[in-house]
Design a protein around this motif. Structure first.
Motif, PDB file in Angstrom:
ATOM      1  N   GLU A   1     -19.217  96.704 -46.388  1.00 12.72           N
ATOM      2  CA  GLU A   1     -19.551  96.662 -47.814  1.00 12.72           C
ATOM      3  C   GLU A   1     -19.773  98.105 -48.275  1.00 12.72           C
ATOM      4  O   GLU A   1     -20.540  98.846 -47.652  1.00 12.72           O
ATOM      5  CB  GLU A   1     -20.834  95.843 -47.995  1.00 12.72           C
ATOM      6  CG  GLU A   1     -21.282  95.750 -49.436  1.00 12.72           C
ATOM      7  CD  GLU A   1     -22.611  94.977 -49.568  1.00 12.72           C
ATOM      8  OE1 GLU A   1     -23.137  94.486 -48.560  1.00 12.72           O
ATOM      9  OE2 GLU A   1     -23.101  94.883 -50.705  1.00 12.72           O
TER      10      GLU A   1
ATOM     11  N   SER B   1     -39.297  97.144 -51.564  1.00 10.10           N
ATOM     12  CA  SER B   1     -38.557  97.982 -50.606  1.00 10.10           C
ATOM     13  C   SER B   1     -39.105  99.401 -50.575  1.00 10.10           C
ATOM     14  O   SER B   1     -39.272 100.044 -51.601  1.00 10.10           O
ATOM     15  CB  SER B   1     -37.074  98.032 -50.967  1.00 10.10           C
ATOM     16  OG  SER B   1     -36.421  98.919 -50.070  1.00 10.10           O
ATOM     17  N   GLU B   2     -39.320  99.871 -49.359  1.00  6.98           N
ATOM     18  CA  GLU B   2     -39.799 101.237 -49.144  1.00  6.98           C
ATOM     19  C   GLU B   2     -38.723 102.270 -49.441  1.00  6.98           C
ATOM     20  O   GLU B   2     -39.008 103.457 -49.570  1.00  6.98           O
ATOM     21  CB  GLU B   2     -40.285 101.387 -47.691  1.00  6.98           C
ATOM     22  CG  GLU B   2     -39.195 101.432 -46.613  1.00  6.98           C
ATOM     23  CD  GLU B   2     -38.537 100.079 -46.314  1.00  6.98           C
ATOM     24  OE1 GLU B   2     -38.842  99.087 -47.014  1.00  6.98           O
ATOM     25  OE2 GLU B   2     -37.702 100.032 -45.388  1.00  6.98           O
TER      26      GLU B   2
ATOM     27  N   ASN C   1     -29.608  93.132 -46.653  1.00  8.30           N
ATOM     28  CA  ASN C   1     -28.387  93.039 -45.838  1.00  8.30           C
ATOM     29  C   ASN C   1     -28.501  91.950 -44.769  1.00  8.30           C
ATOM     30  O   ASN C   1     -29.591  91.485 -44.437  1.00  8.30           O
ATOM     31  CB  ASN C   1     -28.079  94.407 -45.219  1.00  8.30           C
ATOM     32  CG  ASN C   1     -29.093  94.793 -44.167  1.00  8.30           C
ATOM     33  OD1 ASN C   1     -29.073  94.287 -43.050  1.00  8.30           O
ATOM     34  ND2 ASN C   1     -30.022  95.670 -44.519  1.00  8.30           N
TER      35      ASN C   1
ATOM     36  N   LEU D   1     -27.868  87.722 -49.623  1.00 14.78           N
ATOM     37  CA  LEU D   1     -27.255  88.812 -48.861  1.00 14.78           C
ATOM     38  C   LEU D   1     -26.093  89.437 -49.641  1.00 14.78           C
ATOM     39  O   LEU D   1     -25.982  89.239 -50.850  1.00 14.78           O
ATOM     40  CB  LEU D   1     -26.801  88.294 -47.490  1.00 14.78           C
ATOM     41  CG  LEU D   1     -27.861  87.489 -46.716  1.00 14.78           C
ATOM     42  CD1 LEU D   1     -27.310  86.980 -45.397  1.00 14.78           C
ATOM     43  CD2 LEU D   1     -29.121  88.315 -46.488  1.00 14.78           C
TER      44      LEU D   1
ATOM     45  N   LYS E   1     -43.264  91.963 -50.868  1.00 14.87           N
ATOM     46  CA  LYS E   1     -43.017  93.174 -50.067  1.00 14.87           C
ATOM     47  C   LYS E   1     -41.872  93.943 -50.733  1.00 14.87           C
ATOM     48  O   LYS E   1     -40.704  93.661 -50.496  1.00 14.87           O
ATOM     49  CB  LYS E   1     -42.641  92.753 -48.637  1.00 14.87           C
ATOM     50  CG  LYS E   1     -43.128  93.673 -47.539  1.00 14.87           C
ATOM     51  CD  LYS E   1     -42.596  95.064 -47.600  1.00 14.87           C
ATOM     52  CE  LYS E   1     -41.152  95.151 -47.181  1.00 14.87           C
ATOM     53  NZ  LYS E   1     -40.524  96.460 -47.451  1.00 14.87           N
TER      54      LYS E   1
HETATM   55  P1  NAD Z   1     -33.474  97.420 -47.873  1.00 11.10           P
HETATM   56  O1  NAD Z   1     -33.170  98.488 -46.884  1.00 11.10           O
HETATM   57  O2  NAD Z   1     -34.452  97.700 -48.968  1.00 11.10           O
HETATM   58  O3  NAD Z   1     -33.946  96.163 -47.019  1.00 11.10           O
HETATM   59  C1  NAD Z   1     -34.362  94.972 -47.647  1.00 11.10           C
HETATM   60  C2  NAD Z   1     -35.767  94.627 -47.192  1.00 11.10           C
HETATM   61  O4  NAD Z   1     -35.752  94.376 -45.799  1.00 11.10           O
HETATM   62  C3  NAD Z   1     -36.780  95.736 -47.442  1.00 11.10           C
HETATM   63  O5  NAD Z   1     -37.935  95.201 -48.048  1.00 11.10           O
HETATM   64  C4  NAD Z   1     -37.061  96.266 -46.066  1.00 11.10           C
HETATM   65  O6  NAD Z   1     -38.370  96.755 -45.894  1.00 11.10           O
HETATM   66  C5  NAD Z   1     -36.824  95.083 -45.164  1.00 11.10           C
HETATM   67  N1  NAD Z   1     -36.414  95.487 -43.830  1.00 11.10           N
HETATM   68  C6  NAD Z   1     -35.566  96.498 -43.523  1.00 11.10           C
HETATM   69  N2  NAD Z   1     -35.403  96.577 -42.182  1.00 11.10           N
HETATM   70  C7  NAD Z   1     -36.161  95.601 -41.636  1.00 11.10           C
HETATM   71  C8  NAD Z   1     -36.403  95.153 -40.297  1.00 11.10           C
HETATM   72  N3  NAD Z   1     -35.832  95.750 -39.256  1.00 11.10           N
HETATM   73  N4  NAD Z   1     -37.228  94.105 -40.119  1.00 11.10           N
HETATM   74  C9  NAD Z   1     -37.804  93.498 -41.168  1.00 11.10           C
HETATM   75  N5  NAD Z   1     -37.608  93.873 -42.459  1.00 11.10           N
HETATM   76  C10 NAD Z   1     -36.811  94.905 -42.689  1.00 11.10           C
HETATM   77  O7  NAD Z   1     -32.188  96.913 -48.626  1.00 11.10           O
HETATM   78  P2  NAD Z   1     -30.715  96.782 -48.054  1.00 11.10           P
HETATM   79  O8  NAD Z   1     -30.688  95.725 -47.028  1.00 11.10           O
HETATM   80  O9  NAD Z   1     -30.133  98.102 -47.747  1.00 11.10           O
HETATM   81  O10 NAD Z   1     -30.021  96.225 -49.387  1.00 11.10           O
HETATM   82  C11 NAD Z   1     -28.665  96.297 -49.544  1.00 11.10           C
HETATM   83  C12 NAD Z   1     -28.003  95.003 -49.115  1.00 11.10           C
HETATM   84  O11 NAD Z   1     -28.592  93.932 -49.819  1.00 11.10           O
HETATM   85  C13 NAD Z   1     -26.543  94.949 -49.446  1.00 11.10           C
HETATM   86  O12 NAD Z   1     -25.866  94.300 -48.418  1.00 11.10           O
HETATM   87  C14 NAD Z   1     -26.500  94.116 -50.710  1.00 11.10           C
HETATM   88  O13 NAD Z   1     -25.269  93.485 -50.922  1.00 11.10           O
HETATM   89  C15 NAD Z   1     -27.601  93.159 -50.457  1.00 11.10           C
HETATM   90  N6  NAD Z   1     -28.156  92.663 -51.710  1.00 11.10           N
HETATM   91  C16 NAD Z   1     -28.012  91.353 -52.015  1.00 11.10           C
HETATM   92  C17 NAD Z   1     -28.480  90.873 -53.215  1.00 11.10           C
HETATM   93  C18 NAD Z   1     -28.353  89.435 -53.588  1.00 11.10           C
HETATM   94  O14 NAD Z   1     -28.979  89.039 -54.574  1.00 11.10           O
HETATM   95  N7  NAD Z   1     -27.576  88.629 -52.886  1.00 11.10           N
HETATM   96  C19 NAD Z   1     -29.110  91.729 -54.097  1.00 11.10           C
HETATM   97  C20 NAD Z   1     -29.259  93.062 -53.741  1.00 11.10           C
HETATM   98  C21 NAD Z   1     -28.784  93.510 -52.544  1.00 11.10           C
END
Ligand code: NAD
Length: 495
Positions: free
Chosen positions: A371, A175-176, A224, A246, A173
């Motif tokens: 963050e 990311s959109e 996140n 995360l 899946k």
């Molecule tokens: P994002 O918005 O793309 O979300 C991640 C995924 O979760 C997407 O595929 C999205 O469709 C899904 N999602 C979003 N809302 C949802 C919901 N309500 N229910 C189910 N699925 C849902 O990405 P993001 O979360 O904004 O990414 C940024 C965060 O990720 C930051 O906190 C960053 O530190 C963390 N991150 C961690 C790593 C790691 O390897 N540890 C790598 C990259 C990013």
């Protein structure tokens, strides 16, 4: 569709979107029913091919990895265009931090998979003798990989390499929020990989929510912590294990006596790569007032050296993924405290925020409340390593902590006295690009890890297999009745 239209899914600071579950009260619409049926059918197809043993043979796994490598090579121009569209990534940065990392992961995995898969002999001790024991790595089954938008190729495909290596089937899946890259990845996977192994479901909250209703054998989620909790809750329903990659605030401490020119370059590169939208980007910097004063000119100089005096014109400087993230990051900047960059040069139209350095930042300032995930580096003064360590310990466990110190004993103190997903001494970011090191968080920054062998292990079950001949029947010793002789013998054995 633009990134903004898509970026409705997650607000890093928003309350838990599952708090009120409309699906619990509202009946499903026909469109939802159709989506649910489609998703169920995809998961069922993958489960059937897993059950048929399609993904077990080592040669078949290697063939899929080879197909992924070929696909990656063929689709490189399409992926690079998509990354430029979604995040303003230059082709070189995309090669370095996205496609190159995945290619390296594939090569390393293909080279070592046979060894990783070999059963390991287990020493069983006198109690079971005569007997043999071994640890076998078995595939988990049908897995789900949910990826974020910031390194959308790398963070979608690197876990997939581990899933395939482990002999699993996978729903991917993307990311959109990075829609062009999501489309390019879908094209890559549908064109080059076998649908008996890998299927893609594109979409946002609705699709992911339905996916999470299904039973998987592992969910690998990167993103996140708010959504991480939603994933963990849904997984608990089926007792599905999860790897949660995360984020959080990764601190940097710069000690007195460090070479400040090199340190500044390494921090600036780590912070402003991908316009600060990196999970392990240095989030904030701590140093004594004296070191801060000495470091600032070097930081400014490093920004100019890497991105020129006009970063908006630098081909190597990225853009914020959406106006939502642009607005969020811009609101964290206090122009009274900026010594480089700031809001004046930012451009909402192109989602450009210049590399921004902020000094005299207080621990209660807005920029320290979450963050940052954008090109803003707050610099805070501390009295020395003691306070820096105390500050790190007072917050959530970071994904990475960074220390620049010429003193071995100070590095050792950070290693012993703070807890983080990883600790990097004298560098930023680059450690995530090696296959030789596990990558993952601890506490609020996540659970589980991957990369190289660790990824293979995350996507397999370590199954002990024990074998004992029926004769001689040495287990007679533990059958009742427990005579005095048996008791004495058992006491000796357990000593
Ligand atoms: P994002 O918005 O793309 O979300 C991640 C995924 O979760 C997407 O595929 C999205 O469709 C899904 N999602 C979003 N809302 C949802 C919901 N309500 N229910 C189910 N699925 C849902 O990405 P993001 O979360 O904004 O990414 C940024 C965060 O990720 C930051 O906190 C960053 O530190 C963390 N991150 C961690 C790593 C790691 O390897 N540890 C790598 C990259 C990013």
């Amino acid at each position: 569709m633009s990134n903004d239209a898509q970026d409705t899914a997650t607000d890093l600071t928003a309350p838990d979107p599952t708090a009120a579950d409309p699906a619990a009260t509202d009946p499903a619409t026909p469109a939802e029913d159709a989506l649910r049926s489609r998703i169920r059918a995809e998961v069922t197809a993958l489960r059937e091919s897993f059950d048929a043993g399609t993904t077990r043979p080592l040669e078949a796994r290697l063939a899929q990895l080879e197909a992924l490598r070929r696909g990656l090579r063929r689709e490189e121009p399409r992926l690079a265009r998509a990354l430029a569209e979604d995040l303003g990534k230059s082709r070189t940065e995309s090669a370095l931090t996205e496609l190159g990392v995945v290619s390296q992961e594939i090569t390393h995995t293909m080279k070592n998979l046979r060894t990783w898969q070999k059963p390991q002999r287990l020493p069983l001790g006198a109690m079971l003798a005569p007997a043999t024991g071994e640890l076998r790595r078995e595939p988990l089954g049908t897995t789900l990989i949910i990826a974020p938008w910031n390194y959308p190729v790398n963070l979608t495909l690197s876990p997939l390499v581990a899933a395939i290596a482990g002999g699993n089937t996978a729903i991917v899946k993307p990311s959109e929020v990075a829609p062009a890259t999501s489309a390019a990845l879908t094209h890559l996977l549908r064109t080059h990989l076998d649908p008996a192994w890998v299927r893609v479901i594109e979409g946002a909250v609705e699709e992911t929510t339905i996916l999470l209703e299904q039973r998987f054998d592992l969910i690998f989620y990167t993103g996140n912590g708010t959504v991480g909790r939603i994933v963990a809750r849904a997984a608990a329903e089926h007792l599905t294990p999860t790897v949660l990659e995360l984020g959080g605030k990764s601190p940097v401490f710069v000690d007195e006596g460090t070479d400040l020119a090199i340190t500044a370059r390494r921090i600036v590169w780590g912070k402003f790569t991908n316009a600060g939208q990196t999970c392990i980007a240095p989030d904030y910097l701590m140093a004594t007032p004296r070191t801060v004063q000495r470091l600032l000119p070097h930081l400014r100089k490093a920004v100019r050296a890497l991105y020129s005096g006009r970063p908006e014109r630098s081909l190597d400087y990225g853009r914020l993924v959406s106006t939502k993230h642009f607005d969020r990051v811009l609101a964290l900047i206090d122009d009274n405290k900026t010594i480089c960059g700031g809001t004046a040069d930012a451009d909402r139209e192109t989602r450009f925020i210049p590399p921004t350095l902020m000094t005299e930042v207080g621990w209660d300032d807005a920029v320290m409340g979450e963050e940052i995930f954008g090109p803003v580096l707050p610099i805070l003064t501390v009295s020395g390593p003691d306070e820096a360590i105390a500050r790190i310990r007072a917050g959530e466990k970071p994904l990475t902590a960074y220390v620049f110190s010429p003193r071995r004993e100070i590095e050792e103190r950070f290693a012993e006295e703070t807890s983080s997903g990883s600790l990097a001494l004298g560098l930023t970011l680059a450690h995530v690009g090696t296959t030789g090191m596990p990558f993952g968080g601890v506490g609020e920054s996540g659970m589980g890890a991957y990369h190289g062998r660790t990824g293979f292990e995350a996507f397999t079950h370590a199954k002990p297999v024990v074998k004992k001949p029926l004769a001689p029947d040495t287990l007679k010793l533990v059958y009742p009745p427990y005579t005095g002789l048996k008791r004495r013998l058992l006491r000796r054995l357990f000593r």
